[in-house]
Design a protein around this motif. Structure first.
Motif: not given
Length: 485
Positions: A183, A193, A198, A202
């Motif tokens: 984040y 996001v 992002f 991930y």
């Protein structure tokens, strides 16, 4: 020494036969120093005593004792008071139950120090790097190598930049550090996001988790997160008429440039734009062409004429695996989808307009000491800067590949062939290169009206025009055109 039968069995790491009385006194004297809500607890289990911490445990909120890796000694009591204060502070600052228990395992139980199977981020990153360079290029199947600049750049773009988001490589993987990395806000201020960044963070975290002894816990924390990319860069497009107008105007203006070197540079980059449109190539791929001014001979002895050869009507272009420039150490730069042979859009008129039979490949060299990624993208970046300075309506290099794909559809090239010539799959062609909109549809429909028509339609139209389709001459023409035996 006291009689062993009179001494309780206590938990811990040593023999405390002579220390139990001192431990008990320390426990009574110091337990009051624990903060409110977190206390020491001496718990008996059968004939055994253990020193624990007791507090309201997340997420249930039930006040229960919890092992804290404490010895039943005076020093263990002192350590217990210190750990109680740490737990009290953590309960007041950490809001997620999973984060708290990750912290508790690492800080209170010291699991990171006592479990032999734990490995650090540094060790995991090295494993992932070694596996990457032991693999093959996903587009071409070529084995990756640290001696190829493109592979170094690709590693940096897909892994290296994300590894550096971890501040301490000598830590052990935990959900707390995973979450902190995932984040980190984007520098451009855009929403994190849903972004491409992002999604990539991930999936690199999932790769790291797979190497971690606590992977089940880490993967479980990642599972509910939706990493789907929802933000996309707007794709630029340019129509054929707009491209021709800009190209012709820029060509005329180039002749007015007084500096011969600058004038030559403009002409060469305009030649690159023409090649990008007619062959559907990325600019860097044009720098890998091997038959611009001399023929190319295949392994089977097939001769493919030079593009500059006036007798070459096919105008096939052969791309090598590597461009003509290297880095300062002589390491090669590969092209994205590998060497192949490509054909231009079947429009001799446009091919002639863009003067593609006179190759003008720009001279390009990079500054010393630049990173691999800058070497790889330098040719494309130069291309973008030049066409911007020449007031091109678009600046995305892929806009020219989209125009090629549109023209290919207009001139009747099937999608399978277009995809193969462009170096990707039909799925990629449909999703990334198919130009949508009314203007694009009209462009294709205009081209379709000039394509060959089916045999039965041809016979119908010829008959309406009064042509005797049973004549030997008509049968000859139809037989040749429609390959009728």
């Amino acid at each position: 020494m006291s009689n062993a039968t009179d001494t309780p069995t206590v938990g811990g790491k040593g023999n405390y036969d002579e220390s139990y009385a001192r431990f008990l006194k320390a426990y009574q004297d110091f337990k009051g120093e624990c903060p409110k809500g977190v206390t020491l607890k001496l718990q008996k289990s059968g004939a055994r005593y253990n020193l624990l911490l007791q507090f309201k445990q997340p997420p249930t909120g039930k006040r229960l004792p919890k092992t804290a890796n404490l010895e039943c000694t005076p020093q263990g009591v002192i350590d217990g008071v210190r750990k109680a204060k740490l737990v009290s502070e953590a309960l007041g600052t950490i809001t997620s139950a999973s984060e708290f228990w990750d912290w508790y395992d690492a800080t209170i139980l010291g699991k990171n120090q006592i479990e032999d199977n734990l490995i650090t981020y540094r060790e995991i990153f090295q494993q992932l790097e070694d596996e990457y360079f032991a693999g093959c290029n996903r587009n071409t199947g070529r084995p990756r190598s640290r001696d190829i600049v493109s592979d170094l750049s690709s590693y940096e773009a897909t892994k290296g930049i994300y590894f550096r988001l971890f501040p301490n490589w000598d830590e052990y993987p935990s959900w707390e550090s995973f979450k902190a990395m995932l984040y980190i806000p984007l520098q451009n201020g855009e929403q994190l996001v849903g972004s491409k960044t992002f999604k990539e963070r991930y999936y690199i975290l999932k790769a790291i988790a797979e190497k971690s002894p606590n992977k089940d816990h880490l993967l479980k924390q990642l599972e509910p997160i939706n990493a789907k990319q929802t933000q996309f860069k707007k794709k630029q497009r340019i129509g054929i008429d707009a491209f021709k107008d800009w190209w012709y105007s820029a060509k005329q203006e180039a002749y007015t440039v007084k500096n011969p070197q600058h004038q030559s540079s403009r002409h060469s980059w305009l030649w690159v734009t023409g090649m990008a449109v007619m062959y559907g190539l990325r600019p860097t791929e044009i720098a890998a062409a091997v038959n611009l001014t001399k023929p190319f001979v295949t392994e089977d002895g097939v001769i493919i004429k030079a593009l500059s050869d006036p007798d070459n009507q096919d105008n096939y272009l052969v791309l090598g695996d590597y461009v003509y420039f290297t880095d300062a150490e002589g390491r090669k730069v590969s092209i994205k989808t590998g060497g192949r042979i490509v054909a231009p859009i079947p429009s001799p008129e446009m091919f002639k307009l863009l003067e593609l039979k006179q190759p003008l490949l720009p001279e390009y060299s990079h500054k010393k000491g630049v990173q691999p990624r800058s070497i790889i993208g330098g040719f494309d970046k130069k291309f973008t800067n030049i066409i911007f300075s020449m007031k091109c309506p678009v600046t995305q290099k892929y806009a020219f590949r989209r125009l090629y794909n549109l023209l290919g559809e207009k001139y009747g090239l099937p999608i399978e062939l277009r995809a193969r010539l462009m170096g990707h799959s039909t799925i990629v062609n449909e999703s990334k290169y198919k130009t949508k909109g009314i203007d694009a549809t009209l462009e294709v429909l205009d081209g379709c009206s000039k394509l060959p028509i089916p045999l039965n339609v041809a016979i119908e139209r010829l008959t309406a025009l009064g042509v005797d389709i049973d004549s030997s001459e008509a049968k000859l023409f139809l037989g040749v055109i429609y390959q009728i035996d």
